[in-house]
Motif scaffolding. Sequence first.
Motif, short mmCIF file in Angstrom:
data_model
loop_
_atom_site.label_atom_id
_atom_site.label_comp_id
_atom_site.label_asym_id
_atom_site.label_seq_id
_atom_site.Cartn_x
_atom_site.Cartn_y
_atom_site.Cartn_z
N ASN A 159 57.70 -20.42 48.69
CA ASN A 159 56.78 -19.40 49.73
C ASN A 159 55.57 -20.21 49.59
N SER A 160 55.29 -20.86 50.91
CA SER A 160 54.05 -21.68 50.86
C SER A 160 52.85 -20.97 50.69
N VAL A 161 52.84 -19.55 51.18
CA VAL A 161 51.54 -18.68 50.89
C VAL A 161 51.04 -18.53 49.46
N LEU A 162 52.40 -18.26 48.69
CA LEU A 162 52.12 -17.74 47.32
C LEU A 162 51.93 -19.12 46.54
N HIS A 163 52.43 -20.54 47.23
CA HIS A 163 51.92 -21.77 46.63
C HIS A 163 50.54 -22.00 46.65
N GLU A 164 49.93 -21.66 47.87
CA GLU A 164 48.51 -21.93 48.23
C GLU A 164 47.74 -20.85 47.35
N VAL A 165 48.15 -19.65 47.12
CA VAL A 165 47.56 -18.80 46.34
C VAL A 165 47.25 -19.47 44.79
N VAL A 166 48.48 -19.75 44.31
CA VAL A 166 48.51 -20.42 42.98
C VAL A 166 47.56 -21.64 43.04
N ASP A 167 47.62 -22.41 43.82
CA ASP A 167 47.13 -23.78 44.09
C ASP A 167 45.36 -23.37 44.10
N SER A 168 44.93 -22.26 45.01
CA SER A 168 43.57 -21.93 44.81
C SER A 168 43.03 -21.62 43.36
N LEU A 169 44.12 -20.86 42.81
CA LEU A 169 43.59 -20.25 41.45
C LEU A 169 43.50 -21.39 40.53
N LEU A 170 44.29 -22.31 40.50
CA LEU A 170 44.31 -23.29 39.57
C LEU A 170 43.27 -24.27 39.80
N THR A 171 42.66 -24.38 40.99
CA THR A 171 41.75 -25.44 41.62
C THR A 171 40.41 -25.01 41.03
N VAL A 172 40.29 -23.55 41.17
CA VAL A 172 38.83 -23.01 40.64
C VAL A 172 38.65 -22.73 39.16
N HIS A 173 39.95 -22.79 38.70
CA HIS A 173 40.22 -22.56 37.24
C HIS A 173 39.96 -23.79 36.22
#
Lengths: 232, 232
Positions: A159-173
């Motif tokens: 699911n590309s949208v959930l992948h983007e969400v996780v990617d965003s969270l890991l980036t700021v994290h």
Amino acid sequence: MSEVARPTLSDALTERMLELIRTGGHRPGDRLPSTRELSQRFAVTTPTLREALRRLEATGAIELRHGSGIYVGAAIERLVLPNPNMREIHAAQLLELLDARILIEPPLAALAAEHAGSEELAALRQTLDEAARHLRGEDAELHDANMTFHRATARMAGNSVLHEVVDSLLTVHGPEQREILQIFDDRRRDHEEHLEILAAIEARDAARAEQRMRAHLADVKTVIEHRMQPPE
Amino acid sequence: MSEVARPTLSDALTERMLELIRTGGHRPGDRLPSTRELSQRFAVTTPTLREALRRLEATGAIELRHGSGIYVGAAIERLVLPNPNMREIHAAQLLELLDARILIEPPLAALAAEHAGSEELAALRQTLDEAARHLRGEDAELHDANMTFHRATARMAGNSVLHEVVDSLLTVHGPEQREILQIFDDRRRDHEEHLEILAAIEARDAARAEQRMRAHLADVKTVIEHRMQPPE
């Protein structure tokens, strides 16, 4: 002041740039016309064009490569972006971020166990081999391999949208995560937990992959909570 | 080209603006110095300053209000942002977006049932009263009330990061969602399902709130899938 707050020209130019990319069928990585050509095409001065380009650059719609040109950015088709202005996460936000990951990543690990292709599995294994090589070495390289593991697991869920969400969270994290790794015991345990998740995904055991991911992130949260407490 | 791709000055200026906001203890809504003052303080020309300001504006870190000034933006503390360059979601992305909402929103409805304060509950009820008034009226107003309902439910769960994620998904989802509302039956059913979710939250029934939210979003997905099929 009034010059900056005049929205129409820069807004309109941003819209026209997006339209140029869309109607031109351009894909991420494609090269766009030069600044000079764009200025002429849109009949605007270079400073005005640059405002629009900086805006699109800040949100990943284009990439400006020094001495090379303007390219369509990787983020142009994303729905969700990490905030590029985040500089430090405060404690409460960090725990909420972990809770968000605990909600989202475990079901994605289950989906990864169901959907992963053999090439993706091989790449995931290689990522952990890479992490293993850096267990006693550089923080930055270990951190990158670990983040690649979490991103790849999320991507394998399909699911590309959930992948983007996780990617965003890991980036700021990122920076906080790296700090946590500085205790060697946590680095070692982190790695072993990643190996357990990988084993469950390789075994196509969705329930176990989900449960192992949840336990892993709960451990990460515990470590963070522990480190947040003032020393005795 | 080279002028645009020269990253240092505009990047450095963006950093200094963020630092000014942070070290000044400025909060969203606070007024910042004028363009003239900022140009002087940073010893840069107005066009260069404007590039940095547009960049920060594009990502919600500042707001430029015509004839009024520069203010700290509401998004400056967010971890996750909706992509401001999204113009249309293609079919596959829309279904993935719904699956993402189906994963995230139901557990948040459960948390809302557990954590909501009485004022929040009253506001949520008012939002649906507002939606009821627009059931036969304007699409835009009904849509706004419905999106407020979903955002408020996510906020009541008490995790700001997950609230940002839901807010981002709803923001990019907006136009398509509004189109779906154009069939009156769906508007009516949508509203009744929202009332059921509200009732479960008001009754502090976490399991039922979660289940009702999941069923509601599954219905929304079914409607979207149905509408995507070519007419016979």
